[in-house]
Scaffold this active site. Structure first.
Site, short mmCIF file in Angstrom:
data_model
loop_
_atom_site.label_atom_id
_atom_site.label_comp_id
_atom_site.label_asym_id
_atom_site.label_seq_id
_atom_site.Cartn_x
_atom_site.Cartn_y
_atom_site.Cartn_z
N GLN A 58 7.38 -5.15 -4.43
CA GLN A 58 6.43 -5.03 -5.54
C GLN A 58 6.96 -4.04 -6.55
O GLN A 58 7.27 -2.89 -6.22
CB GLN A 58 5.04 -4.59 -5.08
CG GLN A 58 4.06 -4.64 -6.25
CD GLN A 58 2.67 -4.15 -5.94
OE1 GLN A 58 2.49 -2.98 -5.62
NE2 GLN A 58 1.68 -5.05 -6.05
N LYS B 146 0.26 -9.74 -9.00
CA LYS B 146 -0.96 -9.30 -8.30
C LYS B 146 -1.84 -8.59 -9.32
O LYS B 146 -1.43 -7.58 -9.90
CB LYS B 146 -0.63 -8.38 -7.13
CG LYS B 146 -1.86 -8.00 -6.30
CD LYS B 146 -1.46 -7.21 -5.05
CE LYS B 146 -2.67 -6.99 -4.14
NZ LYS B 146 -3.68 -6.10 -4.72
N MET C 205 0.85 -1.19 0.00
CA MET C 205 0.00 0.00 0.00
C MET C 205 0.89 1.24 0.00
O MET C 205 1.69 1.43 0.92
CB MET C 205 -0.93 0.00 1.22
CG MET C 205 -1.98 -1.09 1.19
SD MET C 205 -2.99 -1.16 2.71
CE MET C 205 -1.84 -2.00 3.83
N MET C 206 0.72 2.06 -1.03
CA MET C 206 1.54 3.26 -1.16
C MET C 206 1.37 4.17 0.06
O MET C 206 0.24 4.43 0.49
CB MET C 206 1.18 4.02 -2.44
CG MET C 206 1.53 3.26 -3.72
SD MET C 206 3.29 2.90 -3.88
CE MET C 206 3.97 4.54 -4.02
N ASN D 156 -7.48 -11.49 -2.55
CA ASN D 156 -7.39 -10.18 -1.94
C ASN D 156 -8.69 -9.43 -2.21
O ASN D 156 -9.35 -9.66 -3.21
CB ASN D 156 -6.18 -9.43 -2.54
CG ASN D 156 -6.10 -7.97 -2.14
OD1 ASN D 156 -6.01 -7.10 -2.99
ND2 ASN D 156 -6.13 -7.68 -0.86
N GLY D 157 -9.04 -8.54 -1.29
CA GLY D 157 -10.22 -7.70 -1.49
C GLY D 157 -11.35 -8.04 -0.55
O GLY D 157 -11.91 -9.13 -0.63
N GLY D 158 -11.67 -7.12 0.35
CA GLY D 158 -12.83 -7.28 1.21
C GLY D 158 -12.67 -8.23 2.37
O GLY D 158 -13.58 -8.39 3.18
N GLY E 168 -5.31 -5.84 3.32
CA GLY E 168 -4.70 -4.52 3.24
C GLY E 168 -5.04 -3.63 4.41
O GLY E 168 -4.46 -3.73 5.49
N CYS F 179 -3.09 -1.95 -9.89
CA CYS F 179 -3.31 -0.59 -9.43
C CYS F 179 -3.93 0.27 -10.54
O CYS F 179 -3.42 0.30 -11.66
CB CYS F 179 -1.99 0.04 -8.99
SG CYS F 179 -2.15 1.74 -8.42
#
Length: 346
Positions: A76, A145, A24-25, A217-219, A239, A106
């Protein structure tokens, strides 16, 4: 000192991607990663995305430097030039990373302007060429990813085409954010929440490619969610939920790996972090740049608000040092029972 602690005790019976924290940036920087590692030996950590061009032409120590305690650690990369990515992969391997991950998910304007990230979902052959070049350049695992598609793509053919292309090129694992990305019309933040999740599609991909490591990934917001997903895939990447609530990571080792956490409590983990803080301050770091990652600690415990307020008020002051963190710790009721049962039953 945190960097003197050896935490490479990874259970061989588990996939390396069983549980990881998403890149995560501006969030998963080296300070956060050391703090996260003090909460879990086994969680796989990822750097913020760094472009291949930046690695070739920029300050490599600033971009790629890390503390030895962070292993297992993946870098990454962002980019779409196979030759550049290969050179960057070789450099990353020399830095001692455990994995190279290519960003194909992204949707930010910066990434779109560079024609990489989620844009690459439209060109599986190019992604495969990039993977093959990175595999040839180093002995490290190379992973991808990605999303399940972008814009008007049909998710199933888009995802399966990408997966088969990169696996054919030698990719060691695929981490799938189970949402489409909309390159126009949605912000990066909206792209994390608005497109609907399609977990069954990722589960179907795993059934179609049983020999390939597939992480989802996600949620996924709780360890109960993660454990449920692990019935269908090899790994789970979380995340923001893991970033904002480090106590989740305190439970990853016992719940998902069957081993004790590095420290018996979050308080002890933070105390182990203090020498790292003092070391970085001696190198010129600002305390506030380190403690900004600590504001989610002890959420729900008596004194957590006072802890956050103390850090926010005092860490920004000139000359602030580790004593600010020690004083903040003293404001928390550490006898309060952890919320593990709440989280695992959520």
């Amino acid at each position: 000192m945190a960097g003197q602690i050896e935490f490479r005790e990874i259970g061989t019976k588990f996939s390396p991607w069983r549980f990881s924290v998403a890149p995560m940036m501006e969030w998963t920087d080296r300070h956060y990663r050391v703090l996260a590692r003090l909460h879990s030996r086994n969680v796989r950590l990822y750097t913020e995305m760094v472009t291949s061009a930046a690695i070739l032409h920029g300050d490599r120590e600033r971009l790629l430097g890390y503390d030895a305690v962070e292993h297992p650690l993946a870098v990454q990369l962002g980019g779409s030039d196979a030759r550049e990515l290969a050179q960057a992969a070789k450099i990353c391997a020399a830095f001692g990373y455990d994995e190279i991950n290519l960003n194909v998910g992204c949707p930010s304007d910066r990434v779109q302007n560079g024609a990489f990230g989620a844009c690459l979902m439209r060109d599986p052959a190019l992604v495969a060429a990039c993977v093959a070049a990175m595999k040839d350049a180093s002995d490290l695992p190379v992973t991808v990813k990605c999303r399940i598609g972008v814009d008007d793509q049909e998710p199933r053919p888009a995802l399966f085409a990408m997966a088969r292309a990169v696996v054919g090129a030698g990719a060691d694992a695929l981490i799938v954010h189970a949402r489409k990305a909309w390159l126009k019309g949605l912000s990066p933040k909206e792209n994390r929440d608005i497109p609907p999740l399609d977990y069954p599609l990722v589960h179907e991909l795993k059934r179609a490619l049983p020999e390939v490591a597939i992480a989802i990934n996600g949620g996924v917001a709780t360890l109960a969610d993660a454990a449920g997903q692990l019935e269908s895939v090899d790994g789970v990447m979380i995340g923001r939920a893991a970033y904002h609530d480090l106590s989740m990571l305190q439970e990853v080792d016992p719940v998902l790996f069957g081993v004790p956490a590095p420290f018996a409590s979050g308080r002890l983990a933070v105390e182990a972090f203090l020498p790292y803080i003092e070391n970085k301050l001696s190198e010129g770091a600002r305390l506030a740049d380190i403690t900004r990652h600590m504001l989610g600690l002890f959420a729900g415990r008596p004194g957590a608000r006072a802890f956050r307020r103390h850090l926010a008020t005092h860490a920004v002051r000139r000359g602030a040092d580790g004593q600010v963190v020690a004083d903040a710790l003293a404001l928390v009721d550490h006898s309060f029972a952890p919320r593990a049962s709440e989280r695992l039953s959520a």
